[in-house]
Write an enzyme that holds these catalytic residues in place. Structure first.
Site, PDB file in Angstrom:
ATOM      1  N   LYS A 121      39.501  40.634  43.079  1.00  0.00           N
ATOM      2  CA  LYS A 121      39.415  41.732  42.111  1.00  0.00           C
ATOM      3  C   LYS A 121      38.894  41.227  40.771  1.00  0.00           C
ATOM      4  O   LYS A 121      37.975  41.796  40.181  1.00  0.00           O
ATOM      5  CB  LYS A 121      40.783  42.398  41.929  1.00  0.00           C
ATOM      6  CG  LYS A 121      40.707  43.643  41.081  1.00  0.00           C
ATOM      7  CD  LYS A 121      41.889  43.838  40.187  1.00  0.00           C
ATOM      8  CE  LYS A 121      41.809  43.030  38.931  1.00  0.00           C
ATOM      9  NZ  LYS A 121      42.895  43.220  37.982  1.00  0.00           N
ATOM     10  N   ASP A 139      41.748  47.575  42.165  1.00  0.00           N
ATOM     11  CA  ASP A 139      43.074  47.257  41.625  1.00  0.00           C
ATOM     12  C   ASP A 139      44.055  48.341  42.082  1.00  0.00           C
ATOM     13  O   ASP A 139      43.714  49.203  42.884  1.00  0.00           O
ATOM     14  CB  ASP A 139      43.027  47.123  40.091  1.00  0.00           C
ATOM     15  CG  ASP A 139      42.796  48.467  39.424  1.00  0.00           C
ATOM     16  OD1 ASP A 139      42.615  49.485  40.140  1.00  0.00           O
ATOM     17  OD2 ASP A 139      42.807  48.516  38.186  1.00  0.00           O
TER      18      ASP A 139
END
Ligand code: SF4
Length: 208
Positions: A121, A139
């Protein structure tokens, strides 16, 4: 889900809720961006911005941060939580940048994820915001939005979520889509008590 519905969802968020899809973290270069994203785990961007002002003033480069006294770094960032780990990670990361990358943040997911504490991420955020390379960071907000808008199933992995979002959203909108879904999730479609009553996206949502 299909591409047309994905477009309708993004356009509605943009027209009704997030007119300025921009990052909320403050940074002046890719090194600051990388550190700021790592510091943002389990806290808000606002709180990160409060500590990075001092952190980046005192430790502006990988070279300087790599030589930092960890106690001092912990002290500067202690208000954002997980300070011991976060301080250790940004110092180790700075070391690796100095030793292996000539103090320059790399621009591929493979190299970024070799850096200490950098997951997929974080790497995707740096690619998109730092290098303007189309990417789709997933996320907690993006994942929740992806479930509620039926891009993915509730038990899909984060990698599957990334793949499905990339399939339904055109590449030239990936970075924008990340901001739209993230900010809509952060301020309107919250994890607890989403603002469903007046929501203009009800028809796309599993909660309708
Ligand atoms: S109806 Fe509620 S859960 Fe669904 S998108 Fe709107 S705010 Fe989120």
């Amino acid at each position: 889900m299909n591409k047309e519905t994905a477009k309708d969802i993004l356009d509605t968020i943009k027209n009704e809720y997030v007119s300025n899809p921009k990052p909320e973290l403050d940074f002046n270069n890719n090194f600051e961006l990388l550190c700021a994203v790592m510091l943002s785990a389990q806290t808000t961007d606002k709180r990160v911005n409060e500590v990075t002002k001092e952190l980046f003033k005192k430790y502006p480069t990988p070279q300087i941060l790599s030589n930092a006294d960890i106690t001092d770094v912990i002290n500067i960032i202690k208000s954002i939580g997980l300070a011991n780990n976060k301080a250790k990670n940004i110092i180790n990361l700075s070391n690796k940048l100095v030793n292996d990358y000539n103090s320059i943040v790399p621009n591929t997911i493979e190299e970024l994820t070799k850096l200490p504490g950098v997951g997929r991420k974080t790497a995707n955020v740096v690619l998109g915001l730092g290098f303007n390379i189309p990417s789709m960071p997933v996320d907690t907000h993006i994942y929740r939005m992806s479930v509620r808008f039926k891009f993915i199933k509730e038990d899909d992995s984060v990698i599957t979520a990334e793949e499905k979002l990339k399939k339904y959203i055109p590449k030239n909108r990936w970075i924008e889509a990340h901001h739209l879904l993230l900010l809509f999730g952060r301020y309107h479609c919250k994890s607890q008590n989403p603002l469903c009553k007046e929501c203009k996206l009800k028809k796309f949502c599993i909660k309708k």
